[in-house]
Design a protein around this motif. Structure first.
Motif, PDB file in Angstrom:
ATOM      1  N   GLU A  28       1.366  -0.864   0.297  1.00 48.14           N
ATOM      2  CA  GLU A  28      -0.338  -0.086  -0.108  1.00 48.14           C
ATOM      3  C   GLU A  28       0.924   1.352  -0.363  1.00 48.14           C
ATOM      4  O   GLU A  28       0.517   2.235  -0.283  1.00 48.14           O
ATOM      5  CB  GLU A  28      -1.034  -0.056   1.372  1.00 48.14           C
ATOM      6  CG  GLU A  28      -2.351  -0.706   0.967  1.00 48.14           C
ATOM      7  CD  GLU A  28      -2.862  -0.852   2.666  1.00 48.14           C
ATOM      8  OE1 GLU A  28      -3.041  -0.256   3.419  1.00 48.14           O
ATOM      9  OE2 GLU A  28      -2.915  -1.963   2.893  1.00 48.14           O
ATOM     10  N   LEU A  29       1.977   1.445   0.451  1.00 52.18           N
ATOM     11  CA  LEU A  29       2.815   1.513   0.448  1.00 52.18           C
ATOM     12  C   LEU A  29       3.827   2.196  -0.671  1.00 52.18           C
ATOM     13  O   LEU A  29       4.926   3.117  -0.794  1.00 52.18           O
ATOM     14  CB  LEU A  29       4.033   1.935   1.728  1.00 52.18           C
ATOM     15  CG  LEU A  29       2.829   2.242   3.100  1.00 52.18           C
ATOM     16  CD1 LEU A  29       3.601   2.346   4.970  1.00 52.18           C
ATOM     17  CD2 LEU A  29       2.473   3.863   3.226  1.00 52.18           C
ATOM     18  N   TYR A  30       3.924   1.110  -1.339  1.00 53.04           N
ATOM     19  CA  TYR A  30       5.255   0.836  -1.581  1.00 53.04           C
ATOM     20  C   TYR A  30       4.808   0.211  -3.253  1.00 53.04           C
ATOM     21  O   TYR A  30       4.625  -0.814  -3.327  1.00 53.04           O
ATOM     22  CB  TYR A  30       6.693   0.257  -1.069  1.00 53.04           C
ATOM     23  CG  TYR A  30       7.224   0.765  -0.039  1.00 53.04           C
ATOM     24  CD1 TYR A  30       8.061   1.945   0.184  1.00 53.04           C
ATOM     25  CD2 TYR A  30       7.308   0.042   1.355  1.00 53.04           C
ATOM     26  CE1 TYR A  30       8.283   2.685   1.199  1.00 53.04           C
ATOM     27  CE2 TYR A  30       7.264   0.986   2.490  1.00 53.04           C
ATOM     28  CZ  TYR A  30       7.132   2.063   2.576  1.00 53.04           C
ATOM     29  OH  TYR A  30       7.925   2.763   4.136  1.00 53.04           O
ATOM     30  N   ASN A  31       5.734   0.718  -3.933  1.00 57.60           N
ATOM     31  CA  ASN A  31       5.641   0.031  -4.977  1.00 57.60           C
ATOM     32  C   ASN A  31       5.993  -1.548  -5.672  1.00 57.60           C
ATOM     33  O   ASN A  31       5.384  -2.410  -5.550  1.00 57.60           O
ATOM     34  CB  ASN A  31       6.352   0.438  -6.719  1.00 57.60           C
ATOM     35  CG  ASN A  31       4.976   1.535  -6.959  1.00 57.60           C
ATOM     36  OD1 ASN A  31       3.964   2.307  -6.575  1.00 57.60           O
ATOM     37  ND2 ASN A  31       5.914   2.604  -7.135  1.00 57.60           N
ATOM     38  N   SER A  32       6.692  -1.836  -4.826  1.00 56.84           N
ATOM     39  CA  SER A  32       7.960  -3.221  -4.423  1.00 56.84           C
ATOM     40  C   SER A  32       8.617  -2.634  -3.091  1.00 56.84           C
ATOM     41  O   SER A  32       9.062  -1.884  -2.502  1.00 56.84           O
ATOM     42  CB  SER A  32       8.797  -3.404  -5.842  1.00 56.84           C
ATOM     43  OG  SER A  32      10.068  -2.327  -5.810  1.00 56.84           O
ATOM     44  N   PHE A  33       8.880  -4.009  -2.539  1.00 58.02           N
ATOM     45  CA  PHE A  33       9.815  -4.392  -1.304  1.00 58.02           C
ATOM     46  C   PHE A  33      10.154  -5.375  -1.808  1.00 58.02           C
ATOM     47  O   PHE A  33       9.932  -6.762  -1.832  1.00 58.02           O
ATOM     48  CB  PHE A  33       8.630  -3.878  -0.182  1.00 58.02           C
ATOM     49  CG  PHE A  33       9.637  -3.983   1.163  1.00 58.02           C
ATOM     50  CD1 PHE A  33       9.171  -2.400   1.502  1.00 58.02           C
ATOM     51  CD2 PHE A  33       9.884  -4.516   1.752  1.00 58.02           C
ATOM     52  CE1 PHE A  33      10.104  -2.211   3.098  1.00 58.02           C
ATOM     53  CE2 PHE A  33      10.719  -4.742   2.886  1.00 58.02           C
ATOM     54  CZ  PHE A  33      10.717  -3.160   3.530  1.00 58.02           C
ATOM     55  N   THR A  34      11.962  -5.475  -1.185  1.00 58.32           N
ATOM     56  CA  THR A  34      12.232  -6.818  -1.825  1.00 58.32           C
ATOM     57  C   THR A  34      13.081  -7.000  -0.449  1.00 58.32           C
ATOM     58  O   THR A  34      14.065  -5.544   0.115  1.00 58.32           O
ATOM     59  CB  THR A  34      13.311  -6.619  -2.545  1.00 58.32           C
ATOM     60  OG1 THR A  34      12.271  -6.861  -4.212  1.00 58.32           O
ATOM     61  CG2 THR A  34      13.874  -8.063  -2.688  1.00 58.32           C
ATOM     62  N   ILE A  35      13.554  -7.588   0.682  1.00 60.16           N
ATOM     63  CA  ILE A  35      14.672  -8.656   1.521  1.00 60.16           C
ATOM     64  C   ILE A  35      15.637  -8.922   0.930  1.00 60.16           C
ATOM     65  O   ILE A  35      15.127 -10.484   0.336  1.00 60.16           O
ATOM     66  CB  ILE A  35      13.794  -8.431   2.773  1.00 60.16           C
ATOM     67  CG1 ILE A  35      13.018  -7.567   2.939  1.00 60.16           C
ATOM     68  CG2 ILE A  35      14.366  -8.619   4.214  1.00 60.16           C
ATOM     69  CD1 ILE A  35      11.928  -7.982   4.289  1.00 60.16           C
ATOM     70  N   ILE A  36      16.777  -8.934   1.382  1.00 63.31           N
ATOM     71  CA  ILE A  36      18.331  -9.778   0.995  1.00 63.31           C
ATOM     72  C   ILE A  36      18.755  -9.739   2.136  1.00 63.31           C
ATOM     73  O   ILE A  36      19.531  -9.021   2.479  1.00 63.31           O
ATOM     74  CB  ILE A  36      19.062  -9.329  -0.885  1.00 63.31           C
ATOM     75  CG1 ILE A  36      17.859  -8.732  -1.443  1.00 63.31           C
ATOM     76  CG2 ILE A  36      19.855 -10.141  -1.297  1.00 63.31           C
ATOM     77  CD1 ILE A  36      18.611  -7.711  -2.232  1.00 63.31           C
ATOM     78  N   THR A  37      18.852 -11.023   2.234  1.00 65.69           N
ATOM     79  CA  THR A  37      20.190 -11.840   3.178  1.00 65.69           C
ATOM     80  C   THR A  37      21.333 -12.422   3.216  1.00 65.69           C
ATOM     81  O   THR A  37      20.632 -13.069   2.450  1.00 65.69           O
ATOM     82  CB  THR A  37      19.041 -12.130   4.187  1.00 65.69           C
ATOM     83  OG1 THR A  37      19.198 -13.782   4.023  1.00 65.69           O
ATOM     84  CG2 THR A  37      18.028 -11.729   5.302  1.00 65.69           C
ATOM     85  N   SER A  38      22.575 -11.604   3.379  1.00 68.64           N
ATOM     86  CA  SER A  38      23.448 -12.687   2.990  1.00 68.64           C
ATOM     87  C   SER A  38      24.091 -13.107   3.902  1.00 68.64           C
ATOM     88  O   SER A  38      24.312 -12.104   5.248  1.00 68.64           O
ATOM     89  CB  SER A  38      24.160 -11.759   1.683  1.00 68.64           C
ATOM     90  OG  SER A  38      24.374 -10.981   2.078  1.00 68.64           O
ATOM     91  N   CYS A  39      24.926 -14.444   4.102  1.00 63.39           N
ATOM     92  CA  CYS A  39      26.020 -14.801   5.071  1.00 63.39           C
ATOM     93  C   CYS A  39      27.231 -14.675   4.433  1.00 63.39           C
ATOM     94  O   CYS A  39      27.361 -16.428   4.383  1.00 63.39           O
ATOM     95  CB  CYS A  39      25.040 -15.641   6.157  1.00 63.39           C
ATOM     96  SG  CYS A  39      25.917 -15.512   8.013  1.00 63.39           S
ATOM     97  N   GLU A  40      27.953 -13.831   4.301  1.00 67.80           N
ATOM     98  CA  GLU A  40      29.135 -14.546   4.640  1.00 67.80           C
ATOM     99  C   GLU A  40      30.359 -14.808   4.827  1.00 67.80           C
ATOM    100  O   GLU A  40      30.487 -15.661   5.605  1.00 67.80           O
ATOM    101  CB  GLU A  40      29.974 -14.113   3.156  1.00 67.80           C
ATOM    102  CG  GLU A  40      29.235 -14.264   1.448  1.00 67.80           C
ATOM    103  CD  GLU A  40      29.895 -12.862   0.472  1.00 67.80           C
ATOM    104  OE1 GLU A  40      30.734 -13.619   0.508  1.00 67.80           O
ATOM    105  OE2 GLU A  40      29.159 -12.459  -0.346  1.00 67.80           O
ATOM    106  N   HIS A  41      31.166 -13.723   5.748  1.00 71.46           N
ATOM    107  CA  HIS A  41      31.480 -13.011   7.080  1.00 71.46           C
ATOM    108  C   HIS A  41      30.551 -12.226   8.147  1.00 71.46           C
ATOM    109  O   HIS A  41      30.687 -13.488   9.438  1.00 71.46           O
ATOM    110  CB  HIS A  41      33.461 -12.124   6.153  1.00 71.46           C
ATOM    111  CG  HIS A  41      33.446 -13.090   5.424  1.00 71.46           C
ATOM    112  ND1 HIS A  41      34.600 -14.077   6.050  1.00 71.46           N
ATOM    113  CD2 HIS A  41      33.988 -12.908   5.062  1.00 71.46           C
ATOM    114  CE1 HIS A  41      35.004 -14.569   5.001  1.00 71.46           C
ATOM    115  NE2 HIS A  41      34.787 -13.224   3.586  1.00 71.46           N
ATOM    116  N   TRP A  42      30.085 -12.074   7.644  1.00 65.33           N
ATOM    117  CA  TRP A  42      28.873 -11.586   8.593  1.00 65.33           C
ATOM    118  C   TRP A  42      27.416 -11.072   8.136  1.00 65.33           C
ATOM    119  O   TRP A  42      27.506 -11.552   6.697  1.00 65.33           O
ATOM    120  CB  TRP A  42      29.241 -10.237   9.122  1.00 65.33           C
ATOM    121  CG  TRP A  42      29.372  -8.656   8.292  1.00 65.33           C
ATOM    122  CD1 TRP A  42      28.269  -7.864   7.617  1.00 65.33           C
ATOM    123  CD2 TRP A  42      30.704  -8.597   7.366  1.00 65.33           C
ATOM    124  NE1 TRP A  42      29.557  -7.536   6.278  1.00 65.33           N
ATOM    125  CE2 TRP A  42      30.871  -8.146   6.683  1.00 65.33           C
ATOM    126  CE3 TRP A  42      32.265  -9.058   8.201  1.00 65.33           C
ATOM    127  CZ2 TRP A  42      31.863  -7.392   5.820  1.00 65.33           C
ATOM    128  CZ3 TRP A  42      32.901  -8.379   7.382  1.00 65.33           C
ATOM    129  CH2 TRP A  42      33.070  -7.865   6.360  1.00 65.33           C
TER     130      TRP A  42
END
Length: 80
Positions: A28-42
């Motif tokens: 409703e607030l954003y046209n698109s919303f993506t969350i990216i998580t990665s864990c290499e060293h942190w």
């Protein structure tokens, strides 16, 4: 807030998962919303979003949620 998401991509070599919002209050607030998580060293959490209008607020509630989540996980992992 309600948000329904799907896993859009998994990258095992980079230990990365990408989630994309497909329903809910976020869209409703954003046209698109993506969350990216990665864990290499942190662990790195990246929020990628497009505001519907210039007046739409930044997603600070999500940042607060991830800070709390990180503290909870850290507390659990540091318990001996």
């Amino acid at each position: 807030m309600f948000c329904k998401s799907v896993i859009e991509a998994i990258d095992p070599p980079k230990r990365s998962i990408t989630w994309k919002a497909i329903e809910g209050h976020l869209l409703e607030l954003y046209n698109s919303f993506t969350i990216i998580t990665s864990c290499e060293h942190w662990i790195t959490i990246t929020l990628v979003y497009e505001k519907k209008t210039e007046d739409t607020p930044e997603p600070l509630a999500f940042l607060d949620y991830f800070i709390g989540l990180t503290k909870d996980v850290e507390g659990h992992l540091l318990k001996k």
